[in-house]
Design an enzyme around this catalytic site. Structure first.
Site, PDB file in Angstrom:
ATOM      1  N   LYS A 113       0.858  -1.186   0.000  1.00 29.87           N
ATOM      2  CA  LYS A 113       0.000   0.000   0.000  1.00 29.87           C
ATOM      3  C   LYS A 113       0.886   1.225   0.000  1.00 29.87           C
ATOM      4  O   LYS A 113       2.010   1.180   0.512  1.00 29.87           O
ATOM      5  CB  LYS A 113      -0.874   0.028   1.264  1.00 29.87           C
TER       6      LYS A 113
HETATM    7  N1  GLU Z   1      -7.123   0.017  -3.185  1.00 27.96           N
HETATM    8  C1  GLU Z   1      -7.876  -1.152  -3.523  1.00 27.96           C
HETATM    9  C2  GLU Z   1      -7.911  -2.103  -2.347  1.00 27.96           C
HETATM   10  O1  GLU Z   1      -7.781  -1.709  -1.220  1.00 27.96           O
HETATM   11  C3  GLU Z   1      -7.443  -1.785  -4.821  1.00 27.96           C
HETATM   12  C4  GLU Z   1      -6.022  -2.266  -4.857  1.00 27.96           C
HETATM   13  C5  GLU Z   1      -5.577  -2.728  -6.234  1.00 27.96           C
HETATM   14  O2  GLU Z   1      -6.379  -2.764  -7.159  1.00 27.96           O
HETATM   15  O3  GLU Z   1      -4.391  -3.069  -6.341  1.00 27.96           O
HETATM   16  O4  GLU Z   1      -8.171  -3.275  -2.496  1.00 27.96           O
END
Ligand code: GLU
Length: 424
Positions: A113
């Site tokens: 993240k």
């Molecule tokens: N931010 C989204 C999540 O928390 C998508 C992450 C992604 O598509 O890599 O799952």
């Protein structure tokens, strides 16, 4: 020893919450001691200073992070959040949840993240572009299509992903769409990615309501958060015939027991940017929304909004966690005792986004593009399979649904680490 060092860096309520969830899951499946800390703690992180020239000529330095929790099951994967309350501990917790999520639904990815401490609403389009490009510039040696693939999260969108992809491609000297997902269609984005998280949330709600023998046409829904996930979930659920009785964002909430016209509300938000001053329906607070009597409650905003203060007061039958980490551990213990409330835990509920990110990455690597119907059909097949495995695990070990989902995700990451051994 390592525990002390790592917790000092990530120390925060939300990181502790993710760690406690891990400990509980590890105990429940008797995860061997030797593999626990390796599986639990983030592998590495990068903290960057992002100096941006403002429109008035001054310079502001923003702070950004990327935490790669696990790379044992494939390149790391996860969104980038632009929000004023971002901390590195929060980003680490969100990266951990990405690991369990990808592993639960069977994607060949680890978890990561990113985050920048910024209120993107206070930047001009030009400032936002400079910040997004600078973030990517600083990440160039840390990410890549086979290392770590960012995507949108709270406060970021496909325009930002487009700028990031362009920055990376310019740096490496050729077009490299697979470096980020959630891009505009014109840059190799996937059909269906924009609505994927919300569509997945709505699909799972429909499936669980079927299990609970509640016709979706009779269901009322309250949704906290009207960003990409909340609004797309609202649209999909109203297309299924559910009645959306409340929506909210950080400025206000709207309640209308007769049902909200989601399209109209979305048109207003696209124009006004926030729900504030929307005239249809009664204004309510976010706190009141969470306690409304409804069939389905969908927290689709930030972490830790369902706490020991309000968990006893929820009046829904199904809690669908579209946000990551919306329920604190103390609230979870209360909800465990409230058998009348079913929960679709975050790592399952919102997995649709990363599943279609995976499809986007595959399409980019193959230069072969799929139709929206194909994308959604494949998404629903994966969600069905993940739901079945969670239900099986839940029944087999008499776990809560959250524990079932987390143990499945954690066990697969731990198994990969075990099988790879320790290098050197
Ligand atoms: N931010 C989204 C999540 O928390 C998508 C992450 C992604 O598509 O890599 O799952």
């Amino acid at each position: 020893m390592s525990k002390v060092i790592v917790s000092a860096l990530y120390n925060s309520d939300v990181f502790k919450m993710a760690c406690r969830q891990f400990d509980k899951a590890a105990d429940a499946i008797n995860l061997p001691e030797a593999i626990r800390d390796r599986t639990k703690y983030p592998r590495r992180c990068l903290s960057v200073a992002l100096p941006i020239k403002r429109d008035d000529g001054s310079v502001t330095v923003f702070e950004g992070y990327r935490v790669q929790h696990n790379l044992s099951t494939g390149p790391a994967k996860g969104g980038i959040r632009f929000h004023q309350s971002v901390t590195i501990g929060e980003v680490a917790a969100l990266a951990m949840w990405m690991s369990w999520k990808c592993s639960l639904v069977g994607l060949p990815y680890g978890g990561a993240k990113g985050g920048v401490i910024v209120n993107p609403g206070q930047l001009s389009a030009g400032e936002l572009e400079r910040l997004s490009r600078r973030y990517m510039q600083e990440m160039i040696n840390f990410i890549g299509p086979h290392i770590d693939i960012p995507a949108p999260d709270v406060g970021t969108n496909e325009t930002i992903m487009g700028w990031m992809m362009d920055t990376y491609s310019n740096h490496v000297g050729h077009n490299e769409p697979a470096v980020v997902t959630g891009k505009p269609l014109a840059l190799g984005g996937s059909q269906g990615r924009r609505e994927a998280t919300g569509a997945g949330v709505a699909y799972l709600i429909k499936k669980y309501l079927e299990d609970m023998k509640i016709p979706i046409q009779k269901a009322t829904v309250a949704i906290q958060g009207f960003g990409n996930v909340g609004s797309e979930a609202a649209l999909a659920l109203s297309n299924y015939g559910a009645k959306i009785i409340a929506i909210s964002d950080y400025t206000t909430g709207i309640h209308d027991p007769k049902g909200i016209d989601v399209r109209k509300a979305l048109d207003y938000v696209n124009y006004a940017r926030v729900l504030k001053d929307y005239h249809l329906g009664e204004p309510i607070t976010n706190e009141q929304l969470l306690e409304l009597k409804c069939t389905v409650l969908v927290p689709a905003a930030l972490e830790r909004v369902i706490t020991d203060k309000n968990a006893g007061k929820l009046k829904c039958r199904l809690l669908a966690e579209a946000a990551n980490g919306p329920t604190t551990n103390a609230a979870d213990r209360i909800l465990d005792r409230r058998e009348e409330i079913e929960i679709i835990p975050d790592v399952l509920c919102n997995a649709g986004g990363v599943v279609v990110s995976y499809f986007e990455w595959l399409q980019n690597l193959q230069n072969f593009y799929w139709s929206r119907d194909e994308v959604l059909a494949k998404l629903f097949t994966i969600l069905d399979r993940a739901k079945d495995s969670v239900e099986f695990q839940k029944r087999k070990f008499k776990f809560s649904r959250r524990l079932a989902a987390q143990t499945l995700g954690i066990a697969r990451v731990a198994e990969a680490k075990q099988s790879r051994g320790l290098f050197p």
